[in-house]
Design a protein around this motif. Structure first.
Motif, PDB file in Angstrom:
ATOM      1  N   UNK A   1      32.183  41.287  30.319  1.00 26.77           N
ATOM      2  CA  UNK A   1      31.140  42.301  30.476  1.00 26.77           C
ATOM      3  C   UNK A   1      31.376  43.535  29.614  1.00 26.77           C
ATOM      4  N   UNK A   2      32.600  43.712  29.117  1.00 30.11           N
ATOM      5  CA  UNK A   2      32.904  44.846  28.232  1.00 30.11           C
ATOM      6  C   UNK A   2      33.518  44.352  26.915  1.00 30.11           C
ATOM      7  N   UNK A   3      33.231  43.120  26.533  1.00 35.53           N
ATOM      8  CA  UNK A   3      33.899  42.498  25.384  1.00 35.53           C
ATOM      9  C   UNK A   3      33.640  43.243  24.076  1.00 35.53           C
ATOM     10  N   UNK A   4      32.381  43.490  23.755  1.00 32.91           N
ATOM     11  CA  UNK A   4      32.077  44.118  22.466  1.00 32.91           C
ATOM     12  C   UNK A   4      32.589  45.546  22.411  1.00 32.91           C
ATOM     13  N   UNK A   5      32.468  46.287  23.495  1.00 35.96           N
ATOM     14  CA  UNK A   5      32.983  47.659  23.517  1.00 35.96           C
ATOM     15  C   UNK A   5      34.499  47.657  23.309  1.00 35.96           C
ATOM     16  N   UNK A   6      35.186  46.694  23.921  1.00 29.26           N
ATOM     17  CA  UNK A   6      36.635  46.578  23.741  1.00 29.26           C
ATOM     18  C   UNK A   6      36.964  46.261  22.290  1.00 29.26           C
ATOM     19  N   UNK A   7      36.230  45.316  21.702  1.00 31.80           N
ATOM     20  CA  UNK A   7      36.459  44.944  20.304  1.00 31.80           C
ATOM     21  C   UNK A   7      36.193  46.125  19.370  1.00 31.80           C
ATOM     22  N   UNK A   8      35.135  46.873  19.645  1.00 28.47           N
ATOM     23  CA  UNK A   8      34.815  48.032  18.803  1.00 28.47           C
ATOM     24  C   UNK A   8      35.933  49.070  18.865  1.00 28.47           C
ATOM     25  N   UNK A   9      36.470  49.302  20.049  1.00 31.83           N
ATOM     26  CA  UNK A   9      37.556  50.272  20.179  1.00 31.83           C
ATOM     27  C   UNK A   9      38.790  49.793  19.417  1.00 31.83           C
ATOM     28  N   UNK A  10      39.082  48.503  19.492  1.00 34.53           N
ATOM     29  CA  UNK A  10      40.218  47.959  18.741  1.00 34.53           C
ATOM     30  C   UNK A  10      40.010  48.126  17.238  1.00 34.53           C
ATOM     31  N   UNK A  11      38.777  48.004  16.791  1.00 35.03           N
ATOM     32  CA  UNK A  11      38.502  48.131  15.359  1.00 35.03           C
ATOM     33  C   UNK A  11      38.757  49.548  14.852  1.00 35.03           C
ATOM     34  N   UNK A  12      38.749  50.527  15.744  1.00 36.78           N
ATOM     35  CA  UNK A  12      39.003  51.909  15.326  1.00 36.78           C
ATOM     36  C   UNK A  12      40.490  52.225  15.259  1.00 36.78           C
ATOM     37  N   UNK A  13      41.331  51.323  15.746  1.00 38.65           N
ATOM     38  CA  UNK A  13      42.772  51.562  15.777  1.00 38.65           C
ATOM     39  C   UNK A  13      43.432  50.980  14.535  1.00 38.65           C
ATOM     40  N   UNK A  14      44.569  51.545  14.171  1.00 41.32           N
ATOM     41  CA  UNK A  14      45.246  51.112  12.952  1.00 41.32           C
ATOM     42  C   UNK A  14      46.355  50.092  13.221  1.00 41.32           C
ATOM     43  N   UNK A  15      46.576  49.742  14.473  1.00 43.08           N
ATOM     44  CA  UNK A  15      47.661  48.816  14.786  1.00 43.08           C
ATOM     45  C   UNK A  15      47.396  47.445  14.177  1.00 43.08           C
ATOM     46  N   UNK A  16      48.425  46.871  13.562  1.00 44.08           N
ATOM     47  CA  UNK A  16      48.303  45.546  12.965  1.00 44.08           C
ATOM     48  C   UNK A  16      48.445  44.436  13.994  1.00 44.08           C
ATOM     49  N   UNK A  17      48.999  44.767  15.155  1.00 39.73           N
ATOM     50  CA  UNK A  17      49.292  43.746  16.161  1.00 39.73           C
ATOM     51  C   UNK A  17      48.703  44.144  17.510  1.00 39.73           C
ATOM     52  N   UNK A  18      48.023  43.191  18.145  1.00 36.88           N
ATOM     53  CA  UNK A  18      47.458  43.401  19.472  1.00 36.88           C
ATOM     54  C   UNK A  18      47.923  42.263  20.369  1.00 36.88           C
ATOM     55  N   UNK A  19      48.451  42.605  21.520  1.00 38.11           N
ATOM     56  CA  UNK A  19      48.860  41.599  22.490  1.00 38.11           C
ATOM     57  C   UNK A  19      47.792  41.478  23.571  1.00 38.11           C
ATOM     58  N   UNK A  20      47.239  40.283  23.711  1.00 41.29           N
ATOM     59  CA  UNK A  20      46.276  40.000  24.767  1.00 41.29           C
ATOM     60  C   UNK A  20      47.031  39.377  25.939  1.00 41.29           C
TER      61      UNK A  20
END
Length: 233
Positions: A117-136
């Protein structure tokens, strides 16, 4: 973006950026709580801590998995929660997997709590971050819950900006063991609409950011500007 998908027990240290996924139902419920006006959500380590927080703050709303229980106001069901006015209230949430996963990465520099229900908003926020690695963090079934893994993979794809159709990811989630148990009444504290509500992509235009506030892990909504996207058929 380097995406890792780990179960809670596979976490050996807090990653820089963590997306904690619980589709059925903790972080679908959390999103609905904000939609119903909640100010913040406090994640409890245990049922006893949830009740202790409620005792210290009688105006807070305590929520748990399973059937109703003394001291708790609500159960972990989006179908039931959508009829509740939570305007300005603080919710204390304790669930079997989602809250446990978020607390396991509380030292991360960025913790996002997510579901479809918040997938795209979460993805958009991740796109604004500079981290090369994300742990799901795939919270259900020791990291094997297909509803959580499919959602995590979907968000990871969207975070790269790749055009991604949600259909196959939703199909996997709909066929998961959790969906079957909810639909068949194996789990308690369930509304007939829970599965359908958990499979609504981008129902809400905010991400959910969890941070330590003193000794408590607190989720707050993070509005993300609406943007055109091309991921659904």
């Amino acid at each position: 973006m380097d995406a890792r998908f780990l179960g809670i027990t596979e976490l050996v240290e807090a990653p820089p950026v963590a997306v904690v996924v619980d589709v059925m139902r903790a972080f679908t419920v959390a999103a609905w709580a904000f939609a119903q006006g909640a100010d913040k959500i406090v994640l409890a380590e245990s049922l006893d801590e949830a009740l202790a927080l409620k005792a210290r703050h009688p105006d807070w709303v305590a929520l748990k998995d399973g059937p109703p229980a003394p001291g708790f106001d609500l159960v972990n069901s989006p179908g039931m929660l959508r009829a509740v006015d939570l305007g300005g209230r603080t919710v204390v949430q304790k669930t079997t997997a989602g809250t446990v996963g978020a607390l396991a990465v509380k030292e991360a520099s960025l913790v996002l709590c997510a579901s479809f229900v918040v997938a795209e908003a979460t993805a958009q926020l991740l796109r604004t971050r500079t981290s090369d690695s994300v742990t799901f963090v795939v919270t259900g079934e020791d990291g094997q819950a297909d509803e959580d893994l499919s959602c995590a993979q979907y968000i990871a794809r969207r975070a790269t900006g790749a055009a991604t159709d949600a259909t196959e990811f939703l199909r996997r989630a709909a066929g998961s063991r959790a969906a079957a148990e909810l639909a068949e009444g194996v789990r308690q504290g369930v509304h007939v609409d829970d599965v359908a509500l958990c499979l609504e992509v981008d129902r809400f235009p905010f991400a959910m950011v969890a941070t330590l506030e003193g000794s408590l892990m607190v989720i707050r909504p993070y509005p993300v500007p609406s943007q055109p996207h091309d991921y659904r058929s």
